[in-house]
Every structure is written in structure tokens, then in C-alpha cells.
Write a protein that holds these residues in place. Structure first.
Motif, PDB file in Angstrom:
ATOM      1  N   ILE A  80       0.836  -1.203   0.000  1.00 56.04           N
ATOM      2  CA  ILE A  80       0.000   0.000   0.000  1.00 56.04           C
ATOM      3  C   ILE A  80       0.871   1.253   0.000  1.00 56.04           C
ATOM      4  O   ILE A  80       0.634   2.188  -0.763  1.00 56.04           O
ATOM      5  CB  ILE A  80      -0.954  -0.013   1.217  1.00 56.04           C
ATOM      6  N   ILE A  81       1.894   1.267   0.852  1.00 53.24           N
ATOM      7  CA  ILE A  81       2.806   2.412   0.906  1.00 53.24           C
ATOM      8  C   ILE A  81       3.471   2.612  -0.450  1.00 53.24           C
ATOM      9  O   ILE A  81       3.533   3.724  -0.971  1.00 53.24           O
ATOM     10  CB  ILE A  81       3.865   2.222   2.017  1.00 53.24           C
ATOM     11  N   HIS A  82       3.957   1.530  -1.016  1.00 50.65           N
ATOM     12  CA  HIS A  82       4.630   1.599  -2.318  1.00 50.65           C
ATOM     13  C   HIS A  82       3.696   2.168  -3.381  1.00 50.65           C
ATOM     14  O   HIS A  82       4.062   3.079  -4.133  1.00 50.65           O
ATOM     15  CB  HIS A  82       5.113   0.204  -2.719  1.00 50.65           C
ATOM     16  N   GLU A  83       2.494   1.663  -3.435  1.00 50.38           N
ATOM     17  CA  GLU A  83       1.537   2.103  -4.457  1.00 50.38           C
ATOM     18  C   GLU A  83       1.152   3.566  -4.274  1.00 50.38           C
ATOM     19  O   GLU A  83       1.101   4.331  -5.242  1.00 50.38           O
ATOM     20  CB  GLU A  83       0.292   1.213  -4.416  1.00 50.38           C
ATOM     21  N   ARG A  84       0.884   3.965  -3.046  1.00 49.49           N
ATOM     22  CA  ARG A  84       0.497   5.365  -2.791  1.00 49.49           C
ATOM     23  C   ARG A  84       1.633   6.326  -3.097  1.00 49.49           C
ATOM     24  O   ARG A  84       1.415   7.396  -3.655  1.00 49.49           O
ATOM     25  CB  ARG A  84       0.055   5.532  -1.342  1.00 49.49           C
ATOM     26  N   LEU A  85       2.862   5.969  -2.710  1.00 48.79           N
ATOM     27  CA  LEU A  85       3.998   6.841  -2.989  1.00 48.79           C
ATOM     28  C   LEU A  85       4.266   6.926  -4.487  1.00 48.79           C
ATOM     29  O   LEU A  85       4.583   7.993  -5.007  1.00 48.79           O
ATOM     30  CB  LEU A  85       5.243   6.366  -2.245  1.00 48.79           C
ATOM     31  N   ARG A  86       4.143   5.801  -5.170  1.00 43.55           N
ATOM     32  CA  ARG A  86       4.334   5.804  -6.621  1.00 43.55           C
ATOM     33  C   ARG A  86       3.321   6.725  -7.272  1.00 43.55           C
ATOM     34  O   ARG A  86       3.660   7.550  -8.129  1.00 43.55           O
ATOM     35  CB  ARG A  86       4.204   4.391  -7.191  1.00 43.55           C
ATOM     36  N   LEU A  87       2.084   6.610  -6.861  1.00 37.69           N
ATOM     37  CA  LEU A  87       1.017   7.447  -7.401  1.00 37.69           C
ATOM     38  C   LEU A  87       1.280   8.924  -7.090  1.00 37.69           C
ATOM     39  O   LEU A  87       1.163   9.782  -7.967  1.00 37.69           O
ATOM     40  CB  LEU A  87      -0.316   7.011  -6.788  1.00 37.69           C
ATOM     41  N   TRP A  88       1.655   9.202  -5.852  1.00 32.80           N
ATOM     42  CA  TRP A  88       1.928  10.573  -5.439  1.00 32.80           C
ATOM     43  C   TRP A  88       3.070  11.175  -6.253  1.00 32.80           C
ATOM     44  O   TRP A  88       2.990  12.328  -6.694  1.00 32.80           O
ATOM     45  CB  TRP A  88       2.248  10.597  -3.947  1.00 32.80           C
ATOM     46  N   ASN A  94       3.300  15.785 -12.690  1.00 33.79           N
ATOM     47  CA  ASN A  94       2.328  16.053 -13.767  1.00 33.79           C
ATOM     48  C   ASN A  94       2.293  14.936 -14.806  1.00 33.79           C
ATOM     49  O   ASN A  94       2.244  15.178 -16.002  1.00 33.79           O
ATOM     50  CB  ASN A  94       2.616  17.398 -14.449  1.00 33.79           C
ATOM     51  N   ARG A  95       2.324  13.706 -14.315  1.00 32.32           N
ATOM     52  CA  ARG A  95       2.251  12.538 -15.191  1.00 32.32           C
ATOM     53  C   ARG A  95       0.954  11.798 -14.917  1.00 32.32           C
ATOM     54  O   ARG A  95       0.308  12.001 -13.902  1.00 32.32           O
ATOM     55  CB  ARG A  95       3.457  11.632 -14.944  1.00 32.32           C
ATOM     56  N   GLU A  96       0.593  10.914 -15.824  1.00 27.76           N
ATOM     57  CA  GLU A  96      -0.580  10.065 -15.616  1.00 27.76           C
ATOM     58  C   GLU A  96      -0.345   9.184 -14.383  1.00 27.76           C
ATOM     59  O   GLU A  96       0.782   8.739 -14.156  1.00 27.76           O
ATOM     60  CB  GLU A  96      -0.823   9.183 -16.841  1.00 27.76           C
ATOM     61  N   PRO A  97      -1.392   8.909 -13.605  1.00 30.03           N
ATOM     62  CA  PRO A  97      -1.210   8.066 -12.405  1.00 30.03           C
ATOM     63  C   PRO A  97      -0.651   6.672 -12.711  1.00 30.03           C
ATOM     64  O   PRO A  97       0.145   6.147 -11.949  1.00 30.03           O
ATOM     65  CB  PRO A  97      -2.615   7.965 -11.818  1.00 30.03           C
ATOM     66  N   SER A  98      -1.053   6.086 -13.832  1.00 29.84           N
ATOM     67  CA  SER A  98      -0.532   4.771 -14.208  1.00 29.84           C
ATOM     68  C   SER A  98       0.508   4.931 -15.312  1.00 29.84           C
ATOM     69  O   SER A  98       0.281   5.655 -16.270  1.00 29.84           O
ATOM     70  CB  SER A  98      -1.653   3.875 -14.724  1.00 29.84           C
TER      71      SER A  98
END
Length: 153
Positions: A80-88, A94-98
């Protein structure tokens, strides 16, 4: 007062990360350690590459730190931490979330002579061993590297 280690989180980094740390379980004993100290100790282990028992005495006890690390690994907190930080990180750039592009690489790790399970042969490098792969986002960020390494410990 704890000395400052290069692996310690800054106050800004901790403000972001502390929201992702699970709350204490209800009905149990109150936490007697600071979560920032636990995370800093885990990052110290990651960066120093030392054994858990070699954690300096100014951090919480190594068994406590390992307990939190192992619990968070088993319950998916690190994911969860990894995914949220990656998204953030992606949104802040200013990039797409995925990601639409990624970099993939592999490495052949030589194994001992007596190891016979799950061992192959890399004919390009003439090495008998195991092959490991990594797939990373094209953006380069220190948060990304740290969290990626944490999860693979």
C-alpha cells in the motif's frame, strides 16, 4: 536524542508517510515506541545492509523493529505504501497516475555448485544460476527506489 543517520526520513517525508502507517489495534497494549523511529530503523537496515541484530542501540530494539517490518510485509502495508507513494510521485510530476512505459531488465545470479533446484543456464553469459527480473517506471525518484527496495527485502 537519536543521532541523524543519512537513511532517516525528513520531517516532510514523515508527514507524508505517517498517514500510511496502520493505526494500533484496538483493545491491545498501547504502543510504546514511535512509529517514525521504527520506519527510520527499517530504512537504516535497508541502507546499511546489516543484520537485524546489528541495529544501533539508539533505535528501538531490533525485535520490535523486525516485528513491525514482518507484520507490515504480511498484511500488505508495504504494498500500500509503495503504491500510494508511486502514485503521489507520478501526480506531483504532472504525469498520468498509471505508467504507460516501463524499463525491464534481468540479471543472472551465479549459484553454488551443489544447488540443483530451479537453476538454469544463461548461454549468453555462460553462467549457471538463477535469473531475476525487475520492472520499473521510467521516472527516476529516490522515493521510488527506497520503497521498491524495501518491499523486496
Amino acid at each position: 536524542m537519536n543521532p541523524s543517520y543519512p537513511s532517516n526520513l525528513t520531517s516532510q517525508q514523515w508527514e507524508i508517510l505517517k498517514k500510511l502507517i496502520p493505526a494500533p489495534k484496538k483493545g491491545g497494549r498501547k504502543r510504546s515506541v514511535e512509529m517514525q523511529a521504527i520506519v527510520n530503523a527499517i530504512l537504516y537496515i535497508l541502507c546499511a545492509g546489516c543484520a537485524w541484530r546489528m541495529l544501533p542501540n539508539d533505535f528501538p530494539k531490533w525485535k520490535t523493529v523486525y516485528h513491525y517490518f514482518r507484520t507490515w510485509r504480511k498484511d500488505g502495508t508495504w504494498q500500500i505504501i509503495h503504491e500510494r507513494l508511486r502514485l503521489w510521485v507520478r501526480v506531483s510530476q504532472n504525469r498520468e497516475p498509471s505508467p504507460s512505459e516501463a524499463i525491464m531488465d534481468s540479471q543472472t545470479v551465479e549459484t553454488a555448485t551443489m544447488v540443483s533446484k530451479e537453476v538454469g543456464f544463461d548461454s549468453g553469459k555462460k553462467i549457471k544460476g538463477r535469473k531475476r527480473h525487475i520492472l520499473v517506471d521510467t521516472s527516476f525518484c529516490s522515493w521510488w527506489r527506497v520503497t521498491t527496495l524495501q518491499i523486496h527485502l
